[in-house]
Design an enzyme around this catalytic site. Structure first.
Site, PDB file in Angstrom:
ATOM      1  N   LYS A   1      45.321  39.130  45.953  1.00  0.00           N
ATOM      2  CA  LYS A   1      45.076  37.730  45.564  1.00  0.00           C
ATOM      3  C   LYS A   1      46.206  36.795  45.946  1.00  0.00           C
ATOM      4  O   LYS A   1      45.992  35.654  46.325  1.00  0.00           O
ATOM      5  CB  LYS A   1      44.926  37.647  44.028  1.00  0.00           C
ATOM      6  CG  LYS A   1      43.569  38.039  43.526  1.00  0.00           C
ATOM      7  CD  LYS A   1      43.393  37.451  42.135  1.00  0.00           C
ATOM      8  CE  LYS A   1      42.749  38.432  41.188  1.00  0.00           C
ATOM      9  NZ  LYS A   1      43.089  38.190  39.796  1.00  0.00           N
TER      10      LYS A   1
ATOM     11  N   LYS B   1      34.201  44.948  42.283  1.00  0.00           N
ATOM     12  CA  LYS B   1      33.961  45.094  40.840  1.00  0.00           C
ATOM     13  C   LYS B   1      33.259  43.840  40.295  1.00  0.00           C
ATOM     14  O   LYS B   1      33.424  42.738  40.846  1.00  0.00           O
ATOM     15  CB  LYS B   1      35.268  45.370  40.094  1.00  0.00           C
ATOM     16  CG  LYS B   1      36.213  44.213  40.087  1.00  0.00           C
ATOM     17  CD  LYS B   1      37.394  44.454  39.164  1.00  0.00           C
ATOM     18  CE  LYS B   1      38.244  43.196  39.143  1.00  0.00           C
ATOM     19  NZ  LYS B   1      39.384  43.176  38.331  1.00  0.00           N
TER      20      LYS B   1
ATOM     21  N   LYS C   1      34.639  37.945  36.653  1.00  0.00           N
ATOM     22  CA  LYS C   1      34.374  36.565  36.241  1.00  0.00           C
ATOM     23  C   LYS C   1      34.725  35.593  37.351  1.00  0.00           C
ATOM     24  O   LYS C   1      34.267  34.472  37.368  1.00  0.00           O
ATOM     25  CB  LYS C   1      35.244  36.224  35.024  1.00  0.00           C
ATOM     26  CG  LYS C   1      34.896  37.020  33.806  1.00  0.00           C
ATOM     27  CD  LYS C   1      35.991  36.939  32.761  1.00  0.00           C
ATOM     28  CE  LYS C   1      36.639  38.277  32.548  1.00  0.00           C
ATOM     29  NZ  LYS C   1      37.506  38.378  31.395  1.00  0.00           N
TER      30      LYS C   1
HETATM   31  P1  TYM Z   1      40.535  41.104  32.224  1.00  0.00           P
HETATM   32  O1  TYM Z   1      40.484  39.922  31.320  1.00  0.00           O
HETATM   33  O2  TYM Z   1      40.291  40.892  33.680  1.00  0.00           O
HETATM   34  O3  TYM Z   1      39.518  42.208  31.734  1.00  0.00           O
HETATM   35  C1  TYM Z   1      39.489  42.651  30.377  1.00  0.00           C
HETATM   36  C2  TYM Z   1      39.148  44.137  30.329  1.00  0.00           C
HETATM   37  O4  TYM Z   1      37.894  44.384  30.996  1.00  0.00           O
HETATM   38  C3  TYM Z   1      38.068  45.407  31.979  1.00  0.00           C
HETATM   39  N1  TYM Z   1      37.188  45.109  33.122  1.00  0.00           N
HETATM   40  C4  TYM Z   1      36.327  45.978  33.670  1.00  0.00           C
HETATM   41  N2  TYM Z   1      36.049  47.258  33.367  1.00  0.00           N
HETATM   42  C5  TYM Z   1      35.078  47.870  34.120  1.00  0.00           C
HETATM   43  N3  TYM Z   1      34.412  47.274  35.145  1.00  0.00           N
HETATM   44  C6  TYM Z   1      34.669  45.990  35.476  1.00  0.00           C
HETATM   45  N4  TYM Z   1      33.993  45.393  36.452  1.00  0.00           N
HETATM   46  C7  TYM Z   1      35.669  45.277  34.721  1.00  0.00           C
HETATM   47  N5  TYM Z   1      36.158  44.008  34.772  1.00  0.00           N
HETATM   48  C8  TYM Z   1      37.085  43.928  33.789  1.00  0.00           C
HETATM   49  C9  TYM Z   1      39.543  45.314  32.391  1.00  0.00           C
HETATM   50  O5  TYM Z   1      40.011  46.523  32.950  1.00  0.00           O
HETATM   51  C10 TYM Z   1      40.208  44.992  31.070  1.00  0.00           C
HETATM   52  O6  TYM Z   1      40.452  46.166  30.340  1.00  0.00           O
HETATM   53  N6  TYM Z   1      45.488  41.763  32.735  1.00  0.00           N
HETATM   54  C11 TYM Z   1      44.340  41.995  31.885  1.00  0.00           C
HETATM   55  C12 TYM Z   1      44.471  41.440  30.483  1.00  0.00           C
HETATM   56  C13 TYM Z   1      45.702  41.848  29.786  1.00  0.00           C
HETATM   57  C14 TYM Z   1      45.969  43.105  29.190  1.00  0.00           C
HETATM   58  C15 TYM Z   1      47.253  42.995  28.609  1.00  0.00           C
HETATM   59  C16 TYM Z   1      45.225  44.287  29.102  1.00  0.00           C
HETATM   60  C17 TYM Z   1      46.780  41.060  29.556  1.00  0.00           C
HETATM   61  N7  TYM Z   1      47.714  41.759  28.840  1.00  0.00           N
HETATM   62  C18 TYM Z   1      47.835  44.071  27.949  1.00  0.00           C
HETATM   63  C19 TYM Z   1      45.825  45.358  28.434  1.00  0.00           C
HETATM   64  C20 TYM Z   1      47.095  45.247  27.875  1.00  0.00           C
HETATM   65  C21 TYM Z   1      43.107  41.363  32.515  1.00  0.00           C
HETATM   66  O7  TYM Z   1      43.203  40.446  33.291  1.00  0.00           O
HETATM   67  O8  TYM Z   1      41.925  41.860  32.025  1.00  0.00           O
END
Ligand code: TYM
Length: 330
Positions: free
Chosen positions: A114, A196, A199
């Site tokens: 990205k 994947k 959003k």
């Molecule tokens: P985010 O907001 O993109 O996604 C939240 C959670 O959803 C999972 N996820 C998926 N799992 C399976 N298939 C998919 N297509 C899919 N899209 C999203 C992500 O793996 C995630 O668990 N950086 C993180 C948020 C974050 C975080 C943290 C997570 C910030 N601090 C500390 C754990 C611990 C994120 O952008 O997730």
């Protein structure tokens, strides 16, 4: 396995999608019966690493909180809060940033995909440093386990590296947090099954959201990209579209992918799409109804976030005072 403390986060980018639900939120809910110390955050500071319209961001923080509650995250069992309401996240991020080699960050796959290819005069320092904020989120609560989807594993590996490096300088301070992956760690886009479900995809048809109506769910599955082979098999490399539908079916019905293929022996993709759509209409219906109820109960959602932030802050203040002492600031 001893789970002492769980932390996880989700970005407030509107209503959660099926990938978030099957990859993370569903697991967040079931873990509430296995661990007594759970902290879940709507990570608004992470969202700011790319441009956000202020009013929309504000609305999205609320919508994501509503989604988590509607899915069964229970504020009596878990701490649920808005990240920016606990300023120690940003404070710890700075302390950890000063110890994280920038080379570690340039090797992050998500950055390479990205950020690294974008115009350096446009892409923000925040996007580059984002994984350090994620490490700070987890380490601020001394979490031992982090339920996430597969796309977050590398960031969690980095979190462990940062924890190890800090511990080797200042003594054992942070546990090295382990990921808890759901069986359905990667749900793919319905329009491009090589990517994947996300959003940030501008095609609405690529994802099912938790507030989709029955007709929207049916339409999205009808239009899901598959192939022209006339049977149902599970082969993600050769048949990514059909395999993604088999994965989703398996996740929602909690039967194996082999059983799904057996169940659809002699049938076509169109049959799988139709049946899957009906199952999701049933499963997501109650969640959509709870979302509607909670959307109209602003006071309740505000109370949940206020109480959650107070509880999170109490842990964060305690831990940050130890950390600032260790590094020599106090
Ligand atoms: P985010 O907001 O993109 O996604 C939240 C959670 O959803 C999972 N996820 C998926 N799992 C399976 N298939 C998919 N297509 C899919 N899209 C999203 C992500 O793996 C995630 O668990 N950086 C993180 C948020 C974050 C975080 C943290 C997570 C910030 N601090 C500390 C754990 C611990 C994120 O952008 O997730």
């Amino acid at each position: 396995m001893v789970i002492q403390r769980i932390f996880s986060g989700i970005q407030p980018s509107g209503v959660a999608h099926l990938g978030n639900y099957l990859g993370a939120i569903r697991q967040w809910v079931s873990l509430q019966d296995k661990c007594e110390s759970i902290v879940y955050s709507v990570v608004d500071l992470h969202s700011l690493s790319v441009p956000q319209a202020p009013l929309l961001l504000k609305r999205n923080i609320r919508s994501m909180t509503v989604c988590l509650l509607a899915c069964g995250v229970d504020p009596d069992k878990s701490i649920i809060f808005q990240q920016s309401q606990v300023p120690q996240h940003a404070q710890l991020m700075w302390l950890l940033s000063c110890r994280t080699p920038s080379g570690w960050l340039s090797r992050m796959t998500q950055w390479k995909a990205k950020g690294a290819t974008s115009d350096r005069d446009v892409v923000s320092l925040g996007l580059f440093a984002y994984p350090v904020l994620m490490a700070a989120d987890v380490l601020l609560y001394k979490a031992t386990h982090v339920p996430v989807g597969e796309d977050q594993l590398q960031h969690l590996e980095l979190t462990r590296d940062i924890a190890r490096s800090f511990n080797s300088t200042y003594g054992a301070t942070f546990p090295e947090p382990k990921p808890l992956l759901s069986n359905h760690k990667r749900v793919m886009s319905l329009r491009n099954p090589l990517q994947k479900m996300s959003k940030s995809d501008n095609q609405e048809m690529s994802r099912i959201t938790l507030s989709d109506t029955p007709d929207e769910i049916r339409k999205k599955f009808r239009r899901a990209v598959t192939d022209s082979i006339g049977n149902i098999t599970f082969d993600p490399a050769e048949r990514p579209g059909v395999s993604n539908l088999v994965t989703i079916y398996s996740a929602v019905t909690e039967i194996s992918t082999e059983e799904v293929c057996l169940q659809f022996e002699g049938k076509q993709s169109v049959d799988l799409k139709e049946e899957l759509a009906e199952i999701l209409v049933d499963k997501l219906g109650p969640i959509r109804e709870r979302i509607e109820q909670l959307e109209s109960d602003e006071g309740y959602v505000d109370d949940v976030l206020t109480r959650g932030a107070e509880r999170a802050r109490a842990i964060a203040e305690d831990n940050i005072s130890t950390i600032t002492r260790l590094v020599g600031l106090s």
